[in-house]
Design a protein around this motif. Sequence first.
Motif, mmCIF file in Angstrom:
data_model
loop_
_atom_site.group_PDB
_atom_site.id
_atom_site.type_symbol
_atom_site.label_atom_id
_atom_site.label_comp_id
_atom_site.label_asym_id
_atom_site.label_seq_id
_atom_site.Cartn_x
_atom_site.Cartn_y
_atom_site.Cartn_z
ATOM 1 N N TYR A 11 -39.805 -40.416 7.852
ATOM 2 C CA TYR A 11 -40.952 -39.264 7.641
ATOM 3 C C TYR A 11 -40.839 -38.132 8.580
ATOM 4 O O TYR A 11 -41.063 -36.958 8.063
ATOM 5 C CB TYR A 11 -42.133 -40.063 7.915
ATOM 6 N N GLY A 60 -42.785 -32.651 -1.198
ATOM 7 C CA GLY A 60 -44.196 -32.847 -1.291
ATOM 8 C C GLY A 60 -44.272 -34.092 -2.504
ATOM 9 O O GLY A 60 -44.902 -35.149 -2.055
ATOM 10 N N ASP A 61 -43.411 -34.122 -3.369
ATOM 11 C CA ASP A 61 -43.405 -35.160 -4.297
ATOM 12 C C ASP A 61 -43.023 -36.500 -3.993
ATOM 13 O O ASP A 61 -43.534 -37.359 -3.968
ATOM 14 C CB ASP A 61 -42.486 -34.810 -5.665
ATOM 15 N N LEU A 63 -42.968 -37.436 -0.559
ATOM 16 C CA LEU A 63 -43.794 -37.932 0.434
ATOM 17 C C LEU A 63 -44.937 -38.503 -0.019
ATOM 18 O O LEU A 63 -45.545 -39.501 0.343
ATOM 19 C CB LEU A 63 -44.446 -36.594 1.215
ATOM 20 N N THR A 64 -45.635 -37.937 -1.225
ATOM 21 C CA THR A 64 -46.597 -38.635 -1.950
ATOM 22 C C THR A 64 -46.549 -40.024 -2.444
ATOM 23 O O THR A 64 -46.880 -41.105 -2.471
ATOM 24 C CB THR A 64 -47.419 -37.687 -2.938
ATOM 25 N N TYR A 69 -50.648 -39.869 -0.397
ATOM 26 C CA TYR A 69 -51.311 -38.546 -0.385
ATOM 27 C C TYR A 69 -51.564 -38.095 1.259
ATOM 28 O O TYR A 69 -51.397 -37.086 1.548
ATOM 29 C CB TYR A 69 -52.801 -38.723 -0.908
ATOM 30 N N ASP A 72 -48.690 -36.873 2.800
ATOM 31 C CA ASP A 72 -48.321 -35.366 2.249
ATOM 32 C C ASP A 72 -49.293 -34.318 2.852
ATOM 33 O O ASP A 72 -49.023 -33.152 3.397
ATOM 34 C CB ASP A 72 -48.096 -35.414 0.831
ATOM 35 N N SER A 133 -50.242 -27.112 -3.210
ATOM 36 C CA SER A 133 -49.716 -28.517 -2.833
ATOM 37 C C SER A 133 -50.774 -29.594 -2.818
ATOM 38 O O SER A 133 -50.192 -30.535 -3.329
ATOM 39 C CB SER A 133 -49.266 -28.012 -1.287
ATOM 40 N N SER A 137 -50.231 -33.054 -4.917
ATOM 41 C CA SER A 137 -50.137 -34.413 -4.415
ATOM 42 C C SER A 137 -51.281 -34.993 -5.103
ATOM 43 O O SER A 137 -50.995 -36.283 -5.401
ATOM 44 C CB SER A 137 -50.472 -34.465 -2.713
#
Length: 236
Positions: A11, A60-61, A63-64, A69, A72, A133, A137
């Motif tokens: 992460y 971002g995609d 991470l989510t 969520y 992100d 962003s 998310s």
Amino acid sequence: MDTLRRHHRYYDLILTAFVVVLLCSNFIGAGKAAVVNLPYFGELPFGGGILFFPISYFFGDILTEVYGYAYDRRAVWAGFAALLFAAIMAQIVIALPVAPGEYMANYQHGLETVFGNSWRIALASMFSFWCGSFTNSFVLAKMKIWTQGRYLWMRTIGSTAVGELVDSSFFYMLAFYGIWPTHEVIAVALAQYALKTGWEVLATPLTYWVVNFLKRKENEDYYDIHTNFTPFRVKV
């Protein structure tokens, strides 16, 4: 369960890469309007940062999809803080008295040309990226629940299309209206939206590979069923 989710191997690396891409694409590429000549379409203007900024949505995609969520959201706030610091630093450096000599005089002129509008670019970027962003998310997290984790390609492309629409609707108008000709602002904004969304489509195979790799290595595949979707917090 929440305690276990706070310890992930990758992460921090993804968050760092996300912030670096966000900073570089906004401060190095955003101020340049480039042009490409396409068959049948002629000259198509676009912002230089468009080649790299979509990578932030790619992260971002990921991470989510993998972490949820809230993770992100923390990354977005980290990027927001980095942009704010960079904008303040740029203005302070420009305002410092210039040492004597032709070289430094030319150097100062270059700094003012490149970073003199950085405060406006940063504010426009922070606002538009913040809105876009979180929209991206939120849509991705909700679509994951609706599709029961299926159709990753549809979720990443669909959420990016919505998020980029919000982002592109704000950024170039806020950053360059009154500096560039209005028709150029609109043309670049439209081109930005089309190219950014197209970038997400082309990156779909890579998205699948990275998401599957992280889910396997992190033993994580989070569903935001009981998530508080307020953007005004950094707690995960």
